[in-house]
Design a protein around this motif. Structure first.
Motif, PDB file in Angstrom:
ATOM      1  N   ALA A 295       0.836  -1.198   0.000  1.00  0.00           N
ATOM      2  CA  ALA A 295       0.000   0.000   0.000  1.00  0.00           C
ATOM      3  C   ALA A 295       0.870   1.247   0.000  1.00  0.00           C
ATOM      4  O   ALA A 295       1.740   1.416   0.855  1.00  0.00           O
ATOM      5  CB  ALA A 295      -0.912   0.000   1.229  1.00  0.00           C
ATOM      6  N   THR A 296       0.663   2.117  -0.982  1.00  0.00           N
ATOM      7  CA  THR A 296       1.470   3.332  -1.097  1.00  0.00           C
ATOM      8  C   THR A 296       0.641   4.452  -1.714  1.00  0.00           C
ATOM      9  O   THR A 296      -0.236   4.217  -2.554  1.00  0.00           O
ATOM     10  CB  THR A 296       2.715   3.084  -1.974  1.00  0.00           C
ATOM     11  OG1 THR A 296       3.418   4.309  -2.148  1.00  0.00           O
ATOM     12  CG2 THR A 296       2.335   2.528  -3.336  1.00  0.00           C
ATOM     13  N   LYS A 297       0.957   5.661  -1.301  1.00  0.00           N
ATOM     14  CA  LYS A 297       0.336   6.840  -1.896  1.00  0.00           C
ATOM     15  C   LYS A 297       1.166   7.363  -3.071  1.00  0.00           C
ATOM     16  O   LYS A 297       0.738   8.274  -3.764  1.00  0.00           O
ATOM     17  CB  LYS A 297       0.191   7.943  -0.843  1.00  0.00           C
ATOM     18  CG  LYS A 297      -0.750   7.576   0.299  1.00  0.00           C
ATOM     19  CD  LYS A 297      -0.832   8.698   1.323  1.00  0.00           C
ATOM     20  CE  LYS A 297      -1.765   8.320   2.464  1.00  0.00           C
ATOM     21  NZ  LYS A 297      -1.838   9.387   3.497  1.00  0.00           N
ATOM     22  N   ARG A 298       2.360   6.787  -3.251  1.00  0.00           N
ATOM     23  CA  ARG A 298       3.267   7.235  -4.307  1.00  0.00           C
ATOM     24  C   ARG A 298       3.702   6.067  -5.184  1.00  0.00           C
ATOM     25  O   ARG A 298       4.901   5.753  -5.248  1.00  0.00           O
ATOM     26  CB  ARG A 298       4.496   7.901  -3.680  1.00  0.00           C
ATOM     27  CG  ARG A 298       4.219   9.067  -2.742  1.00  0.00           C
ATOM     28  CD  ARG A 298       3.793  10.297  -3.503  1.00  0.00           C
ATOM     29  NE  ARG A 298       3.619  11.449  -2.649  1.00  0.00           N
ATOM     30  CZ  ARG A 298       4.555  12.324  -2.344  1.00  0.00           C
ATOM     31  NH1 ARG A 298       5.774  12.160  -2.823  1.00  0.00           N
ATOM     32  NH2 ARG A 298       4.294  13.354  -1.581  1.00  0.00           N
TER      33      ARG A 298
ATOM     34  N   LEU B 137      15.720   9.745  -3.926  1.00  0.00           N
ATOM     35  CA  LEU B 137      14.347   9.255  -3.962  1.00  0.00           C
ATOM     36  C   LEU B 137      13.994   8.502  -2.683  1.00  0.00           C
ATOM     37  O   LEU B 137      12.844   8.548  -2.228  1.00  0.00           O
ATOM     38  CB  LEU B 137      14.148   8.353  -5.186  1.00  0.00           C
ATOM     39  CG  LEU B 137      14.220   9.062  -6.541  1.00  0.00           C
ATOM     40  CD1 LEU B 137      14.211   8.047  -7.681  1.00  0.00           C
ATOM     41  CD2 LEU B 137      13.069  10.047  -6.696  1.00  0.00           C
ATOM     42  N   SER B 138      14.977   7.821  -2.084  1.00  0.00           N
ATOM     43  CA  SER B 138      14.743   7.149  -0.804  1.00  0.00           C
ATOM     44  C   SER B 138      14.364   8.167   0.273  1.00  0.00           C
ATOM     45  O   SER B 138      13.433   7.949   1.052  1.00  0.00           O
ATOM     46  CB  SER B 138      15.997   6.377  -0.369  1.00  0.00           C
ATOM     47  OG  SER B 138      16.309   5.343  -1.271  1.00  0.00           O
TER      48      SER B 138
ATOM     49  N   GLY C 289       6.487  10.014   4.328  1.00  0.00           N
ATOM     50  CA  GLY C 289       5.803   9.108   5.244  1.00  0.00           C
ATOM     51  C   GLY C 289       5.655   7.683   4.752  1.00  0.00           C
ATOM     52  O   GLY C 289       4.951   6.888   5.375  1.00  0.00           O
ATOM     53  N   GLU C 290       6.305   7.369   3.641  1.00  0.00           N
ATOM     54  CA  GLU C 290       6.238   5.998   3.132  1.00  0.00           C
ATOM     55  C   GLU C 290       7.010   5.058   4.064  1.00  0.00           C
ATOM     56  O   GLU C 290       8.126   5.361   4.487  1.00  0.00           O
ATOM     57  CB  GLU C 290       6.810   5.919   1.723  1.00  0.00           C
ATOM     58  CG  GLU C 290       5.980   6.628   0.666  1.00  0.00           C
ATOM     59  CD  GLU C 290       4.715   5.864   0.308  1.00  0.00           C
ATOM     60  OE1 GLU C 290       4.818   4.751  -0.237  1.00  0.00           O
ATOM     61  OE2 GLU C 290       3.617   6.395   0.571  1.00  0.00           O
ATOM     62  N   SER C 291       6.426   3.922   4.361  1.00  0.00           N
ATOM     63  CA  SER C 291       7.065   2.948   5.238  1.00  0.00           C
ATOM     64  C   SER C 291       8.306   2.356   4.587  1.00  0.00           C
ATOM     65  O   SER C 291       8.284   2.038   3.391  1.00  0.00           O
ATOM     66  CB  SER C 291       6.076   1.824   5.564  1.00  0.00           C
ATOM     67  OG  SER C 291       6.738   0.689   6.063  1.00  0.00           O
ATOM     68  N   PRO C 292       9.400   2.194   5.342  1.00  0.00           N
ATOM     69  CA  PRO C 292      10.586   1.538   4.774  1.00  0.00           C
ATOM     70  C   PRO C 292      10.277   0.135   4.256  1.00  0.00           C
ATOM     71  O   PRO C 292      10.832  -0.300   3.247  1.00  0.00           O
ATOM     72  CB  PRO C 292      11.561   1.491   5.954  1.00  0.00           C
ATOM     73  CG  PRO C 292      11.138   2.613   6.840  1.00  0.00           C
ATOM     74  CD  PRO C 292       9.650   2.695   6.701  1.00  0.00           C
ATOM     75  N   GLY C 293       9.361  -0.570   4.938  1.00  0.00           N
ATOM     76  CA  GLY C 293       8.976  -1.901   4.482  1.00  0.00           C
ATOM     77  C   GLY C 293       8.279  -1.866   3.136  1.00  0.00           C
ATOM     78  O   GLY C 293       8.498  -2.734   2.281  1.00  0.00           O
TER      79      GLY C 293
END
Length: 292
Positions: A69-72, A171-172, A179-183
């Motif tokens: 699940a990602t917003k990006r 980009l990382s 707020g993207e999860s590292p996982g």
């Protein structure tokens, strides 16, 4: 407590980045072992498929949707492609160049990160970061100097990899700051890499003996952990803080070269390593005093 929290996060981010780049140095070393007998596609697939399989099994079918699940999604795909280019170019680089020389040329990347982090990420780049990266970049020149005349046209491979390596770090950080999860970032990286490398591997599949199978497993484990540490690091600290510590990959490559290929570092390499360590410690010490 809140005052000290950012410093704690930055320290953990730095340690995670050092762990990540140490893994990546080992990945290039394992690739150099395999490139003489296995295909390019197989080596690329080994970076992604085993780690993806372990991640999917550990997550379980009920949680897979949440994992991706990602917003990006667009940014995750672009970010996932950057290590494919870095890895592919470095596979060709270590095929034709000594491991240490290929690695030091790759490390024009952190200099590019600092130069672009203000423009791409809106982060303030202070004097200590510029000094640290400049010293590290000078160290790269010291390490590469003895072989520059003999490296020929193949230096284009690690030089191009440096550009994609810088984009990978930027980009990382962009995803981490969003707020993207590292996982999630790790999952997308492994998925994109597997999707790209699988057809390439199938087009030129070669038999794998037991010794190479073990090297493949070590390569996959090193790459998977390296990507995990990298995503975590850039979720905790700014790109311009972390970039000087990326030079620690040269240490990993040098140690791997000694242990596996018996390439003992010369005096220029030792001077460069000392400068790299000094640059990282300088930036870390300066930031610790500023936040104290």
């Amino acid at each position: 407590m809140k005052t000290g929290q950012p410093r704690t996060h930055h320290t953990l981010g730095i340690l995670l980045l050092i762990a990540a780049v140490s893994c990546f140095g080992a990945v290039d070393g394992f690739s150099k072992i395999l490139i003489g007998s296995q295909s390019f596609g197989q080596i690329m697939l080994a970076r992604y498929a085993p780690a993806l399989a372990v991640l999917l099994l550990a997550t379980g079918p009920r949680n897979l949707q949440g994992l991706f699940a990602t917003k990006r999604p667009g940014l995750q795909i672009i970010r996932g492609l950057t290590p494919v280019f870095v890895g592919g170019l470095m596979v060709f680089a270590v095929r034709y160049l000594p491991l240490a020389e290929a690695t030091v040329i790759l490390f024009a990347g952190p200099f590019i990160v600092v130069a672009l982090s203000g423009w791409m990420l809106g982060e303030h780049v202070d004097a200590s970061s510029w000094v640290g990266v400049a010293i590290g970049f000078l160290a790269v020149l010291f390490v590469a100097r003895p072989g520059l005349d003999a490296l020929s046209v193949y230096t284009i491979f690690p030089a191009l990899a440096a550009v994609f390596y810088a984009l990978l770090q930027l980009l990382s950080r962009q995803l981490g700051a969003a707020g993207e999860s590292p996982g999630t970032t790790l999952a997308w990286t492994l998925l994109v890499g597997t999707a790209v490398s699988l057809p390439v591997a199938l087009m030129d599949w070669r038999a794998i003996d037991l010794s190479n199978a073990l090297v493949f497993l070590a390569l996959g484990a090193s790459f998977g952990w390296g990507q995990h540490f990298l995503a975590r690091a850039f979720s905790l600290a700014p790109a311009n803080v972390l970039s000087p510590f990326s030079y620690f990959q040269i240490l990993s490559a040098a140690i791997f070269g000694v242990l596996v290929f018996h390439n003992v570092p010369d005096v220029w390499t030792l001077i460069g390593i000392a400068m790299i360590l000094g640059a990282g410690l300088y930036v870390f010490g300066r930031r610790s005093r500023i936040r104290a």
